[in-house]
Design an enzyme around this catalytic site. Sequence first.
Site, PDB file in Angstrom:
ATOM      1  N   SER A 103      55.622  31.081  33.165  1.00 43.28           N
ATOM      2  CA  SER A 103      56.697  30.471  34.485  1.00 43.28           C
ATOM      3  C   SER A 103      56.396  28.966  34.581  1.00 43.28           C
ATOM      4  CB  SER A 103      56.234  31.525  35.907  1.00 43.28           C
ATOM      5  OG  SER A 103      56.466  32.672  35.638  1.00 43.28           O
TER       6      SER A 103
ATOM      7  N   GLU B 234      54.563  24.770  38.136  1.00 46.19           N
ATOM      8  CA  GLU B 234      53.434  25.666  38.240  1.00 46.19           C
ATOM      9  C   GLU B 234      52.534  25.060  37.221  1.00 46.19           C
ATOM     10  OE1 GLU B 234      50.600  28.199  37.805  1.00 46.19           O
ATOM     11  OE2 GLU B 234      52.145  28.724  36.220  1.00 46.19           O
TER      12      GLU B 234
ATOM     13  N   ARG C  81      48.998  31.777  42.739  1.00 47.48           N
ATOM     14  CA  ARG C  81      48.883  30.659  41.829  1.00 47.48           C
ATOM     15  C   ARG C  81      48.097  29.659  42.416  1.00 47.48           C
ATOM     16  NH1 ARG C  81      50.732  34.651  39.563  1.00 47.48           N
ATOM     17  NH2 ARG C  81      52.346  34.913  38.209  1.00 47.48           N
TER      18      ARG C  81
END
Length: 339
Positions: free
Chosen positions: A239, A335, A166
């Site tokens: 997420s 995130e 990520r």
Amino acid sequence: MSLVVREGLSLKPFNSFALDARASLFVEAGNDQQVREALALATSRGLPLLVIGGGSNLLLTQDVQALVLRMASRGVRVLSEADGVLVVEAEAGEPWHAFVVRTLEQGLAGLENLSLIPGTVGAAPMQNIGAYGVELKDVFAGLTALDRHTGELREFSLAECTFAYRDSRFKRESERWVILRVRFALSRTAAVHLDYGPVRQRLAVLGIEQPTPLQVSQAICAIRQEKLPDPAQLGNAGSFFKNPLVSAERAAALRAEHADLVAYPQADGQVKLAAGWLIERAGWKGYRDGDAGVHHLQALVLVNHGGASGPQLLALARRIQADILQRFAVDLEIEPRVL
Ligand code: EPU
């Protein structure tokens, strides 16, 4: 065509949390020239530039004092073919899932595990999108970006993007590059990846043992639709936390206390924990404070039940982080990009 400039526009339709923040200025760019015009406009108005794609990885906590540039360029082309591997290039504004389906329908394998991820092609490299055992970096063949410092175009190879979980160079240097188009190496011969979690099992239930990439995509769409809320119906940014990496010792200590801990050993000796498991175990799954909540089927996803504000969602995220730190001594990292 010259740019259409809008002042004080609500970004609600342009972020998947459906948060009602306003942009000082808002423009959409359909080609490189319009991106350059937008940059010049931001400079002349003394505003920073915020580039967005689908707005599916953003948490807006206040009005955006910037020129918001939404990438709306379209186009997909095959650049080369050799030994059954095609290099396919797509413009940044192409919606991701439609692009994935288009490649699969043309008999090209590679993107099937990344089906149904919200967002655009240009945003995909920013956080090296990943799902069901495949990351963008696994099929990446290069990209073209505009250097905001020099105004020049620059090509990036895989190594130059420094992709990680990520993460990418573009996320770390977000003030510098505007991603214009991305290239993918796709194959005519299917080598499908079925080893992550429920994928193989899902296909087996359908009686499919040797699935085509299109069938893998269909199975993954079904799995995602069961667990992940559709942003068109319930605001969310996928997420909300990364799955945390901890030392092998820390993971072993947690496992001693929680036999059913979900943990994935990494090549470097660290262990990746399922943040969704930690959050569920701490009792947050389905929790709701006003319109800010934790999804009832996937605890890693924060949701806006309609009228939540960015600060309310952020406050909920902070409470979850503090609780997970206290209970498990694990730091959860947010995130999406928080503005
Ligand atoms: N789990 C729970 N409770 C929950 C959620 C998950 O116990 O509420 C457990 C599951 O049972 C499973 C494990 O945690 O054993 C992993 O769950 P899942 O397969 O749903 O995936 P994840 O680790 O929660 C990651 C990505 C997703 C991606 C899926 C599938 C991150 C931050 N998230 O989620 O990506 O779709 O794997 O590959 O890495 C996103 O980035 O926005 C995203 C949705």
